[in-house]
Design an enzyme around this catalytic site. Structure first.
Site, PDB file in Angstrom:
ATOM      1  N   LYS A 130       7.487  23.254  39.803  1.00  0.00           N
ATOM      2  CA  LYS A 130       8.456  23.979  40.618  1.00  0.00           C
ATOM      3  C   LYS A 130       9.699  24.299  39.786  1.00  0.00           C
ATOM      4  O   LYS A 130      10.228  23.428  39.089  1.00  0.00           O
ATOM      5  CB  LYS A 130       8.810  23.116  41.829  1.00  0.00           C
ATOM      6  CG  LYS A 130       9.755  23.735  42.838  1.00  0.00           C
ATOM      7  CD  LYS A 130       9.969  22.753  43.993  1.00  0.00           C
ATOM      8  CE  LYS A 130      10.887  23.339  45.062  1.00  0.00           C
ATOM      9  NZ  LYS A 130      11.082  22.408  46.184  1.00  0.00           N
ATOM     10  N   SER A 205      10.393  25.066  50.184  1.00  0.00           N
ATOM     11  CA  SER A 205      10.831  25.777  48.995  1.00  0.00           C
ATOM     12  C   SER A 205       9.830  25.711  47.834  1.00  0.00           C
ATOM     13  O   SER A 205       9.953  26.462  46.862  1.00  0.00           O
ATOM     14  CB  SER A 205      12.175  25.199  48.523  1.00  0.00           C
ATOM     15  OG  SER A 205      12.061  23.811  48.229  1.00  0.00           O
ATOM     16  N   SER A 229       9.616  20.810  52.315  1.00  0.00           N
ATOM     17  CA  SER A 229       9.394  21.722  51.194  1.00  0.00           C
ATOM     18  C   SER A 229       8.150  21.423  50.370  1.00  0.00           C
ATOM     19  O   SER A 229       7.747  22.247  49.556  1.00  0.00           O
ATOM     20  CB  SER A 229      10.621  21.730  50.270  1.00  0.00           C
ATOM     21  OG  SER A 229      11.686  22.408  50.887  1.00  0.00           O
TER      22      SER A 229
END
Length: 529
Positions: A130, A205, A229
């Site tokens: 990420k 996210s 997330s």
């Protein structure tokens, strides 16, 4: 316990802000090109259909080279990324060099396969990261235009530990702006698509991670979770993910950093396509804190106590849970009862109706020294002055804002917060915490919907911004939870469920995930639908 008149007014104001944003979005949002009918190519290389655990074993035994595996994933990313826009910066050349070094190391190793497995359990296996995690030499912007050009100079601890275990990063993946929305969209990298339906969101996210894993462009990845997330992207993209008990896996060298009491609710954890990779990944990512968990304890599922919570009790801020998700959760309970001979008891907690208010209240509580967390508008404006959300909304309407409408919405919702912490919300949370902790103990597990609906269409979270409360409340309770895929539904979109256990009982939910993968089939190739 009822809300006060002031708190009810806050709920009304939140809904009013949402309605205004919906009107603005419908009038001013640019039209996206139609993606209906387009779909991902199916997986053809059998290396892409093996777990990281299986790949590592084959690499150690010289049945396949690390270069072959890394190249297979590079080829797949190049094949699917034009569809999903998940990997925003690659390091393919460096990854192939590192894979060649792995193959050379294995050729020269004299200690045998067992030595390599013990020292380097993920040797030669590809990894995606990420973009909000520091990965040395890679962009570290979290989608904020003012951070464009910032490059990480170190590795975040979980990334460093996975690399030390032999994993090879292929690149970094997209996020929502500043990691505070459940659609992965920003003005640096653009918008990420769901591999099962390109007109749907992959979540956020960690949406880039969820998308590239679901598309079989990665086998393991890392995500972070303060409101869902990890779990929402895993749910929407049909993969596994684990939100660890807070404080076990380091959350250092992420952006934005936690402040106030947020470190009590933020977790880093593994994301992957195959359930058997969750436990070894977590053992590695926990590093020196791994002994906080009982990950080597064998779990007898027949001796666990199982519960199911079908919905949040009817919050006025969230969408009712769809029939297909209610049905699949009931089927999970029925299969557990049939397979294990256990009783899955349905329970309800009235306080869950106030999940968003609890999450929102606790996110802004000050730390032990009385220092409040950094405001979202301040983060939006860094490195300069705080952003003014109303001004940014006007700029957005004429295409001049550096921020997404979602980020502006978060800033506007932040403005509706009460200046004083509502005591009734604190009392509700404390009551809920006590009841849930007593229910679970050290041997209890409950099922809970991951989201009220399957993956929404792009930008539709703006219409229902509080639906993330189904995941967010688990953060506030500090509980470990594994997101488990349960096949695909009527629209060809992934179904799933959250499996939650008591604090530090992460091994219980990981064991249940293995069972559910065998029962419901786990990840499905989106190109084969």
């Amino acid at each position: 316990m009822a809300l006060s008149r002031l708190e009810r007014a806050q709920v009304w104001l939140l809904k009013a802000v949402t309605e205004v944003l919906v009107i603005v979005f419908r009038f001013f949002s640019p039209r996206r090109p139609a993606l209906s009918g387009k779909k991902l190519p199916p997986v053809r290389n059998p290396l892409l259909l093996m777990s990281a655990t299986q790949l590592a074993k084959k690499i150690r035994r010289k049945e396949v080279s690390s270069v072959e595996v890394v190249q297979a994933y590079i080829d797949r990313i190049q094949e699917v990324n034009p569809f999903v826009n998940a990997v925003v910066k690659d390091r393919f050349a460096a990854a192939l060099q590192e894979a060649a070094q792995v193959d050379k190391l294995i050729e020269e190793e004299t200690g045998g396969e067992e030595v390599l497995e013990d020292r380097l359990p993920l040797l030669g296996v590809p990894l995606s990261v990420k973009e909000s995690y520091a990965l040395q030499g890679m962009p570290f912007t979290t989608g904020l235009v003012s951070r464009r050009g910032i490059v990480a100079t170190v590795d975040a601890p979980p990334v460093a530990l996975l690399k030390r275990a032999g994993a090879i990063p292929l690149g970094v993946t997209n996020t929502s702006e500043l990691c505070m929305w459940y659609e992965s969209h920003n003005h640096i990298y653009g918008i990420t698509n769901n591999p099962y339906d390109l007109e749907r969101i992959p979540g956020g996210s960690s949406g880039g991670e969820g998308s590239i894993l679901g598309a079989a462009g990665s086998v393991i990845g890392v995500g972070s979770d303060i409101g869902g997330s990890i779990r929402m992207p895993c749910f929407f993209n049909g993969i596994f993910g684990h939100k660890t008990t807070p404080g076990v896996v380091s959350c250092e060298n992420q952006y934005p950093p936690s402040s106030g009491r947020q470190e009590e609710y933020l977790s880093s954890g593994p994301m992957c396509r195959y359930a058997e990779d969750l436990l070894p990944m977590l053992k590695i990512m926990a590093g020196p804190r791994v002994d906080m968990l009982s990950l080597n304890t064998k779990v007898d599922l027949k001796k666990l106590r199982f519960f199911t919570i079908p919905h949040d009790g009817g919050s006025p801020l969230t969408t009712p849970v769809s029939k297909e998700l209610v049905d699949i959760q009931r089927k999970v309970a029925e299969r557990l009862e049939a397979d294990l001979g256990v009783k899955v008891q349905e329970v309800h907690f009235p306080e869950l109706r106030y999940s968003f208010q609890i999450w929102d209240t606790y996110m802004v509580l000050p730390d032990k020294e009385g220092k409040p967390p950094q405001m979202f508008a301040e983060l939006m404006g860094e490195p300069g002055r705080p952003a003014w959300p109303l001004w940014e909304l006007l700029k957005w309407m004429i295409g001049r804002s550096d921020h997404t409408l979602a980020a502006i919405a978060v800033g506007l919702i932040e403005m509706t917060r009460m200046s004083k912490t509502p005591s009734s919300i604190i009392q509700m949370k404390e009551k809920l915490q006590k009841e849930v902790d007593e229910l679970l103990g050290a041997d209890g597990v409950f099922l809970y919907p991951s989201h009220p609906k399957v993956a929404p269409k792009h930008h539709h979270p703006l219409l229902r911004p509080f639906d993330f409360s189904y995941t967010g409340i688990i953060n506030m309770l500090g509980l470990p939870v594994t997101q488990c895929p349960l096949g695909v539904g009527e629209e060809g979109l992934p179904l799933g469920v959250q499996v939650v256990a008591g604090k530090l009982q992460d091994h219980l939910t990981l064991a249940v995930a293995l069972h559910l993968e065998k029962t419901f089939g786990g990840w499905k190739d989106p190109g084969a639908n």
